[in-house]
Design an enzyme around this catalytic site. Structure first.
Site, mmCIF file in Angstrom:
data_model
loop_
_atom_site.group_PDB
_atom_site.id
_atom_site.type_symbol
_atom_site.label_atom_id
_atom_site.label_comp_id
_atom_site.label_asym_id
_atom_site.label_seq_id
_atom_site.Cartn_x
_atom_site.Cartn_y
_atom_site.Cartn_z
ATOM 1 N N ASN A 9 0.873 -1.177 0.000
ATOM 2 C CA ASN A 9 0.000 0.000 0.000
ATOM 3 C C ASN A 9 0.906 1.222 0.000
ATOM 4 O OD1 ASN A 9 -1.769 2.063 0.566
ATOM 5 N ND2 ASN A 9 -2.374 1.307 2.591
ATOM 6 N N TRP A 10 0.987 1.880 -1.143
ATOM 7 C CA TRP A 10 1.924 3.008 -1.270
ATOM 8 C C TRP A 10 1.350 4.307 -0.697
ATOM 9 C CZ3 TRP A 10 4.412 2.349 -6.860
ATOM 10 C CH2 TRP A 10 5.292 1.260 -6.810
ATOM 11 N N LYS A 11 0.077 4.274 -0.301
ATOM 12 C CA LYS A 11 -0.560 5.455 0.306
ATOM 13 C C LYS A 11 -0.338 6.691 -0.576
ATOM 14 C CE LYS A 11 -0.235 3.131 4.692
ATOM 15 N NZ LYS A 11 -0.095 3.168 6.139
ATOM 16 N N HIS A 95 -9.615 1.009 4.814
ATOM 17 C CA HIS A 95 -8.346 1.185 5.534
ATOM 18 C C HIS A 95 -8.578 2.114 6.728
ATOM 19 C CE1 HIS A 95 -4.264 2.325 6.497
ATOM 20 N NE2 HIS A 95 -3.880 1.250 5.834
ATOM 21 N N GLU A 97 -6.962 4.410 7.911
ATOM 22 C CA GLU A 97 -6.699 5.832 7.647
ATOM 23 C C GLU A 97 -7.882 6.518 6.981
ATOM 24 O OE1 GLU A 97 -2.952 5.505 5.575
ATOM 25 O OE2 GLU A 97 -2.016 4.752 7.399
ATOM 26 N N GLU A 178 -5.486 -5.250 10.462
ATOM 27 C CA GLU A 178 -4.535 -4.164 10.664
ATOM 28 C C GLU A 178 -4.846 -3.433 11.973
ATOM 29 O OE1 GLU A 178 -2.491 -3.033 6.751
ATOM 30 O OE2 GLU A 178 -4.125 -1.636 7.102
ATOM 31 N N GLY A 184 2.241 2.037 10.730
ATOM 32 C CA GLY A 184 3.176 3.153 10.580
ATOM 33 C C GLY A 184 3.878 3.546 11.871
ATOM 34 N N SER A 220 3.276 -2.300 10.295
ATOM 35 C CA SER A 220 4.714 -2.338 10.562
ATOM 36 C C SER A 220 5.387 -3.660 10.164
ATOM 37 C CB SER A 220 5.010 -1.999 12.030
ATOM 38 O OG SER A 220 4.581 -0.675 12.326
ATOM 39 N N GLY A 241 2.768 -1.277 4.226
ATOM 40 C CA GLY A 241 2.850 0.143 3.892
ATOM 41 C C GLY A 241 4.284 0.565 3.626
ATOM 42 N N GLY A 242 4.905 1.172 4.633
ATOM 43 C CA GLY A 242 6.252 1.749 4.493
ATOM 44 C C GLY A 242 7.256 0.842 3.800
HETATM 45 P P1 PGA Z 1 2.743 0.137 7.583
HETATM 46 O O1 PGA Z 1 1.270 0.350 6.968
HETATM 47 O O2 PGA Z 1 3.272 -1.150 7.016
HETATM 48 O O3 PGA Z 1 3.511 1.333 7.134
HETATM 49 O O4 PGA Z 1 2.588 0.054 9.070
HETATM 50 C C1 PGA Z 1 0.417 -0.743 6.758
HETATM 51 C C2 PGA Z 1 -0.888 -0.281 6.185
HETATM 52 O O5 PGA Z 1 -1.342 0.810 6.523
HETATM 53 O O6 PGA Z 1 -1.507 -0.995 5.370
#
Ligand code: PGA
Length: 258
Positions: A9-11, A95, A97, A178, A184, A220, A241-242
């Site tokens: 997930n590149w956000k 998600h 977020e 999640e 994050g 994470s 994500g990251g």
């Molecule tokens: P993260 O994000 O790996 O940066 O913690 C995961 C996600 O939000 O899907």
């Protein structure tokens, strides 16, 4: 046997040229090895470009959201059909977020009202995603306060019941567990607990699809902890994500699922 699925997930990162470059680098690293299903979810504006770059690759492309209406006067929204038309295979839905479940430290107070996803909108988006022929990745997870109050399972059960309400064919469904506090933050969920919750999530899926649905862990995940997480019997891969932004890191996470 469920095939493991690892999705990046590149956000809201990477301009389109850089997204295309990184997708091409990842495609080279992945090659034609398909023992693990791999996807990346760039920003909307990079979907078509990245799909083009990956057209001969085993890597699928996904959107980070969809709107549930297929067309009409909905200024600024993008439908599941449009996502499919841009060459996508997946759509991430619900998600944290977007659910307004952000820890307040992670987003300015003034932006909070704009992240208003609810179980009801997740349900509408899931139906639209399936109707468009996309593979849905539905995100669920508890906040830190909910975990500390012992509400983890109840919160997740309600999110799943709300998301799946009235949805009949769950044969392609992917659910991502999640925990909000792990996203994050560098604070990964302990693998035994992540495995337990993923098993609980599976138990909430209608029996006919229970053994079939893939349940990812996200929050994470990185090259150092992925193998431990993905070796758990209830964890069928990850939503990353990251660590998905750099191909040289993401390939290590992908390889950890083999
Ligand atoms: P993260 O994000 O790996 O940066 O913690 C995961 C996600 O939000 O899907």
């Amino acid at each position: 046997m469920r095939k493991k699925i690892v999705v990046g997930n590149w956000k809201m990162n990477l301009l389109s040229a850089e997204a295309a470059t990184r997708a091409a680098e990842l495609a080279k690293l992945v090659g034609f090895e398909d023992s693990v299903e791999v996807g990346i979810c760039p920003a909307f504006l990079s979907l078509a470009g990245v799909s083009l770059v990956l057209r001969e690759s085993v890597i699928g492309v996904g959107s980070q959201d969809v709107f549930w209406k297929s067309s009409g006067a909905f200024t600024g929204f993008v439908s599941a059909e449009m996502v499919r038309d841009a060459g996508c295979r997946y759509a991430v839905i619900g998600h944290s977020e977007r659910r307004g479940r952000f820890g307040k430290l992670e987003v300015e107070e003034s932006t909070l009202p704009f992240f208003g996803e609810t179980d009801e909108t997740v349900n509408l988006k899931l139906k639209a995603t399936l109707a468009a022929g996309l593979v849905p990745i539905v995100c669920v997870g508890e906040s830190l306060a909910e975990r500390e109050a012992g509400q983890t399972d109840a919160v997740i059960a309600a999110q799943i019941a709300g998301a799946l309400d009235g949805v009949e064919d769950l044969s392609t469904l992917v659910i991502a567990y999640e925990p909000v506090w792990a996203i994050g933050t560098g604070k990964v969920c302990d693998s035994t607990e992540a495995n337990r919750v993923c098993g609980f999530i599976r138990s909430q899926v209608p029996e006919a699809y229970r053994d079939h649905v893939r349940v990812q862990y996200g929050g994470s995940v990185n090259p150092g902890n992925a193998a431990e997480l993905f070796s758990q019997p209830e964890i069928d891969g990850g939503l990353v994500g990251g660590a998905s932004l750099k191909p040289e890191d993401f390939i290590q996470v992908i390889n950890a699922a083999k």
